[in-house]
Design an enzyme around this catalytic site. Structure first.
Site, PDB file in Angstrom:
ATOM      1  N   LYS A 131      27.355 -18.264  -5.967  1.00  0.00           N
ATOM      2  CA  LYS A 131      26.944 -17.907  -7.338  1.00  0.00           C
ATOM      3  C   LYS A 131      26.182 -16.583  -7.237  1.00  0.00           C
ATOM      4  O   LYS A 131      25.008 -16.545  -6.880  1.00  0.00           O
ATOM      5  CB  LYS A 131      26.069 -19.025  -7.911  1.00  0.00           C
ATOM      6  CG  LYS A 131      25.066 -18.609  -8.972  1.00  0.00           C
ATOM      7  CD  LYS A 131      25.694 -18.226 -10.299  1.00  0.00           C
ATOM      8  CE  LYS A 131      24.617 -17.776 -11.273  1.00  0.00           C
ATOM      9  NZ  LYS A 131      24.308 -16.337 -11.131  1.00  0.00           N
ATOM     10  N   GLU A 158      14.752 -17.760   0.199  1.00  0.00           N
ATOM     11  CA  GLU A 158      14.238 -16.445   0.615  1.00  0.00           C
ATOM     12  C   GLU A 158      13.718 -15.815  -0.656  1.00  0.00           C
ATOM     13  O   GLU A 158      14.493 -15.433  -1.527  1.00  0.00           O
ATOM     14  CB  GLU A 158      15.372 -15.648   1.269  1.00  0.00           C
ATOM     15  CG  GLU A 158      14.858 -14.523   2.136  1.00  0.00           C
ATOM     16  CD  GLU A 158      14.646 -13.259   1.345  1.00  0.00           C
ATOM     17  OE1 GLU A 158      13.506 -13.069   0.846  1.00  0.00           O
ATOM     18  OE2 GLU A 158      15.593 -12.480   1.223  1.00  0.00           O
ATOM     19  N   CYS A 172      12.859  -7.402  -1.530  1.00  0.00           N
ATOM     20  CA  CYS A 172      11.870  -8.461  -1.275  1.00  0.00           C
ATOM     21  C   CYS A 172      10.859  -8.024  -0.216  1.00  0.00           C
ATOM     22  O   CYS A 172       9.739  -8.510  -0.196  1.00  0.00           O
ATOM     23  CB  CYS A 172      12.578  -9.739  -0.862  1.00  0.00           C
ATOM     24  SG  CYS A 172      13.773  -9.510   0.445  1.00  0.00           S
ATOM     25  N   GLU A 208       4.353  -9.944  -7.471  1.00  0.00           N
ATOM     26  CA  GLU A 208       5.484  -9.099  -7.089  1.00  0.00           C
ATOM     27  C   GLU A 208       5.989  -8.324  -8.305  1.00  0.00           C
ATOM     28  O   GLU A 208       6.351  -8.912  -9.313  1.00  0.00           O
ATOM     29  CB  GLU A 208       6.614  -9.970  -6.528  1.00  0.00           C
ATOM     30  CG  GLU A 208       7.762  -9.149  -5.988  1.00  0.00           C
ATOM     31  CD  GLU A 208       8.867 -10.005  -5.381  1.00  0.00           C
ATOM     32  OE1 GLU A 208       9.245 -10.997  -6.002  1.00  0.00           O
ATOM     33  OE2 GLU A 208       9.336  -9.662  -4.284  1.00  0.00           O
TER      34      GLU A 208
HETATM   35  P1  NDP Z   1      16.273 -14.877 -10.112  1.00  0.00           P
HETATM   36  O1  NDP Z   1      15.505 -15.490  -9.040  1.00  0.00           O
HETATM   37  O2  NDP Z   1      16.268 -15.524 -11.425  1.00  0.00           O
HETATM   38  O3  NDP Z   1      17.814 -14.698  -9.675  1.00  0.00           O
HETATM   39  C1  NDP Z   1      18.332 -14.994  -8.397  1.00  0.00           C
HETATM   40  C2  NDP Z   1      19.612 -15.805  -8.539  1.00  0.00           C
HETATM   41  O4  NDP Z   1      19.302 -17.098  -9.065  1.00  0.00           O
HETATM   42  C3  NDP Z   1      20.629 -15.204  -9.498  1.00  0.00           C
HETATM   43  O5  NDP Z   1      21.936 -15.429  -9.037  1.00  0.00           O
HETATM   44  C4  NDP Z   1      20.370 -16.007 -10.760  1.00  0.00           C
HETATM   45  O6  NDP Z   1      21.455 -16.007 -11.637  1.00  0.00           O
HETATM   46  C5  NDP Z   1      20.145 -17.374 -10.171  1.00  0.00           C
HETATM   47  N1  NDP Z   1      19.522 -18.313 -11.086  1.00  0.00           N
HETATM   48  C6  NDP Z   1      18.824 -18.085 -12.219  1.00  0.00           C
HETATM   49  N2  NDP Z   1      18.405 -19.242 -12.772  1.00  0.00           N
HETATM   50  C7  NDP Z   1      18.855 -20.230 -11.984  1.00  0.00           C
HETATM   51  C8  NDP Z   1      18.749 -21.649 -11.994  1.00  0.00           C
HETATM   52  N3  NDP Z   1      18.100 -22.294 -12.968  1.00  0.00           N
HETATM   53  N4  NDP Z   1      19.308 -22.354 -11.012  1.00  0.00           N
HETATM   54  C9  NDP Z   1      19.965 -21.741 -10.019  1.00  0.00           C
HETATM   55  N5  NDP Z   1      20.111 -20.398  -9.947  1.00  0.00           N
HETATM   56  C10 NDP Z   1      19.565 -19.654 -10.902  1.00  0.00           C
HETATM   57  O7  NDP Z   1      15.876 -13.395 -10.200  1.00  0.00           O
HETATM   58  P2  NDP Z   1      15.758 -12.498 -11.481  1.00  0.00           P
HETATM   59  O8  NDP Z   1      16.960 -11.680 -11.539  1.00  0.00           O
HETATM   60  O9  NDP Z   1      15.415 -13.221 -12.730  1.00  0.00           O
HETATM   61  O10 NDP Z   1      14.487 -11.674 -11.065  1.00  0.00           O
HETATM   62  C11 NDP Z   1      13.207 -12.214 -11.283  1.00  0.00           C
HETATM   63  C12 NDP Z   1      12.262 -11.727 -10.257  1.00  0.00           C
HETATM   64  O11 NDP Z   1      12.620 -12.256  -8.999  1.00  0.00           O
HETATM   65  C13 NDP Z   1      12.284 -10.230 -10.036  1.00  0.00           C
HETATM   66  O12 NDP Z   1      11.475  -9.562 -10.928  1.00  0.00           O
HETATM   67  C14 NDP Z   1      11.762 -10.136  -8.655  1.00  0.00           C
HETATM   68  O13 NDP Z   1      10.379 -10.170  -8.668  1.00  0.00           O
HETATM   69  C15 NDP Z   1      12.278 -11.371  -7.999  1.00  0.00           C
HETATM   70  N6  NDP Z   1      13.474 -11.155  -7.167  1.00  0.00           N
HETATM   71  C16 NDP Z   1      13.337 -11.235  -5.831  1.00  0.00           C
HETATM   72  C17 NDP Z   1      14.413 -11.020  -5.030  1.00  0.00           C
HETATM   73  C18 NDP Z   1      14.300 -11.079  -3.556  1.00  0.00           C
HETATM   74  O14 NDP Z   1      15.118 -10.491  -2.864  1.00  0.00           O
HETATM   75  N7  NDP Z   1      13.341 -11.791  -3.019  1.00  0.00           N
HETATM   76  C19 NDP Z   1      15.717 -10.682  -5.571  1.00  0.00           C
HETATM   77  C20 NDP Z   1      15.773 -10.686  -7.003  1.00  0.00           C
HETATM   78  C21 NDP Z   1      14.671 -10.905  -7.754  1.00  0.00           C
HETATM   79  P3  NDP Z   1      21.410 -15.039 -12.922  1.00  0.00           P
HETATM   80  O15 NDP Z   1      21.283 -13.655 -12.406  1.00  0.00           O
HETATM   81  O16 NDP Z   1      22.707 -15.303 -13.564  1.00  0.00           O
HETATM   82  O17 NDP Z   1      20.237 -15.474 -13.751  1.00  0.00           O
END
Ligand code: NDP
Length: 494
Positions: free
Chosen positions: A177, A252, A286, A387
């Site tokens: 996903k 992660e 991250c 973050e």
């Molecule tokens: P998310 O954690 O929401 O997204 C990561 C993945 O999880 C995406 O594929 C997302 O899908 C999916 N997801 C969202 N909701 C659900 C759920 N209920 N169950 C299972 N999977 C789900 O990141 P965001 O894009 O919302 O970013 C939010 C914050 O997260 C950022 O501002 C940043 O601080 C942090 N972040 C950290 C990352 C890292 O590498 N550690 C990477 C990305 C974000 P979809 O995109 O369709 O919502």
């Protein structure tokens, strides 16, 4: 402009969503939609998970030797190498990160598939010593079953590969996903598995909104493990959902990583390390070194040198080779970054660079935020604790090693840390004391297929990469063979 269409792969076939609905994806540099992906729902989740489940229990995959699986992974590596330029361009169009960065990442992916392909047939069980002379006991390591890989928008194929290469080498089947914002490269990549010779159903994809399909995926009874990279709020939700059926989980998550400059560091290098820690990838990583801890005696000098260096960073089209800072991937993320800049100002942090959307009209369509630096930040401010995931650096002074360790570890996170010093004793002492899964000394932002990666504290659970990663996707079975001719007293434990 006609949108480029990408479809999911399920059981080896390209498929649209069961409902026929689509979701548009925008280019962060132009602000325009450029592609569309299937907007899936629980029916599509069911289809993808069941395809992965049947590939796991029947067909060619479970009969294949680990050596044969390894060969497939190596063939996949060759196809990625062939298509690297195309895949990298898709990533840039979706997430706006520099082409140089995404091409470098995609070109590096084959190494992971070669490494885990080679490791596939080197996972050995053992014959155990026995305290019961009439028993022969051995262990073997078996795959878990269906693994769901949930990936974020910042480095779609790299972060997928950190899960996928080990999961497949271990013999699992997979449902991917990708982020709703950056699915294109993953969908193009999924098409390579058939060409590489993988049996249908071993790798499947499902796209759409996380809030629409996430729970169905995470709670599906046929899923054995969730391997997730993303934000900590979503990570906690995934963890709670998976707990309902006691699934394996790897998380992660985020970080607020300290990048620590001591007075004895080579300051030219340390300044570059500070820049690469936060402004590379526009801070959307991250491992961002978002807290720059600088020893008081060199604090003013380092601050002014970092500001001078960052103020020359060229914002622009991420496809152009001379661009150094690209846009933010999503409008929501840009709003979040700008909100944190407001919060930092309100908290009394001193903005010494940037702090706003650039005024250059050539950047007006893109979702840019200027490289931003706050000085005189105290570690209890929100800008130092939460973050941001954007190009915003907080510079915090410290007095000595003990003070640096106290500030560095005073966070809920523990993903990474950097130390800049020429003193070997100090380097090793700091590496020991820092509560982080990765510590870099006189470098920053280095990763490898050979090196375990993961978080301490709330930065995550589990490790990716390196030899131990394959065991994260396996379970140990212990087999007891009785060599005795009779069965002793059946009413007592043997
Ligand atoms: P998310 O954690 O929401 O997204 C990561 C993945 O999880 C995406 O594929 C997302 O899908 C999916 N997801 C969202 N909701 C659900 C759920 N209920 N169950 C299972 N999977 C789900 O990141 P965001 O894009 O919302 O970013 C939010 C914050 O997260 C950022 O501002 C940043 O601080 C942090 N972040 C950290 C990352 C890292 O590498 N550690 C990477 C990305 C974000 P979809 O995109 O369709 O919502």
């Amino acid at each position: 402009m006609e949108l480029q269409t990408f479809r999911n792969t399920v059981a080896g076939q390209e498929v649209e969503s069961a409902s026929g609905r689509w979701l548009a994806s925008a280019n962060p540099f132009t602000g325009q939609d450029w592609s569309r992906i299937p907007r899936c729902d629980s029916e599509d989740v069911e289809r993808a998970v069941m395809a992965a489940h049947s590939a796991f229990v029947s067909g060619d995959w479970p009969r294949m030797t680990a050596t044969a699986r390894g060969k497939l992974l190596r063939r996949l590596a060759d196809l990625i190498e062939r298509d690297a330029a195309k895949l990298a361009a898709l990533e840039v169009r979706d997430n706006g990160k520099l082409h140089a960065e995404m091409l470098g990442q995609v070109k590096y992916l084959p190494e992971y598939y070669h490494y885990f392909g080679g490791l596939a047939d080197k996972v050995e069980g053992s014959v155990l010593p026995s305290d019961k002379p009439d028993m022969f006991t051995y262990t073997k390591h078996e795959p878990l079953g269906v693994v769901v890989c949930i990936t974020p928008w910042n480095s779609p194929l790299l972060l997928l590969t950190w899960k996928l290469a080990a999961a497949l080498a271990a013999g699992n089947t997979v449902v991917i996903k990708p982020s709703e914002f950056t699915s294109a490269s993953t969908l193009a990549f999924a098409g390579l598995f058939r060409e590489a010779g993988f049996p249908d159903g071993v790798v499947n994809t499902v796209t759409g909104y996380g809030h629409e399909i996430g729970d169905a995926l995470v709670q599906h009874p046929k899923v054995a493990k969730i391997a997730f990279t993303g934000g900590d709020a979503t990570g906690a939700r995934v963890y709670a959902g998976a707990a309902k059926s006691l699934k394996h989980v790897a998380l992660e998550l985020g970080g607020k990583s300290p990048n620590i400059i001591f007075e004895d560091a080579v300051l030219d290098d340390a300044v570059k390390g500070a820049i690469s820690g936060i402004f590379a990838a526009s801070g959307q990583t991250c491992i961002a070194g978002s807290r720059l801890l600088v020893q008081r005696s060199v604090y003013d000098e380092v601050t002014s040198r970092v500001v001078a260096f960052a103020s020359t960073a060229r914002m622009g089209d991420p496809m152009q080779p001379d661009t150094q800072v690209g846009p933010i991937t999503t409008t929501a993320q840009r709003e979040k970054v700008l909100d944190y800049i407001r919060i930092a100002r309100d908290e009394g942090a001193r903005c010494v660079l940037g702090g706003k959307v650039p005024e250059d009209p050539s950047l007006a369509e893109g979702w840019f935020v200027e490289p931003t630096i706050f000085a005189d930040v105290s570690n209890d401010m929100r800008i130092a604790r939460e973050e941001v995931f954007g190009p915003v650096l907080s510079i915090i002074p410290f007095e000595d090693e003990a003070d640096a360790i106290r500030i560095a570890n005073d966070t809920i996170y523990g993903l990474a840390a950097g130390v800049w010093t020429q003193d070997m004793r100090r380097a090793i002492t700091m590496a020991d004391a820092l509560q982080a899964g990765t510590v870099w000394v006189n470098t920053y932002r280095a990763v490898s297929f050979l090196a375990p990666f993961g978080g301490y504290k709330q930065s995550g659970i589990g490790r990716e990469n390196g030899q131990e990663a394959i065991h994260e996707f396996m379970q140990t079975k212990c087999v007891w063979l009785s060599l005795s001719r009779g069965v002793p007293n059946p009413f007592v434990l043997r």
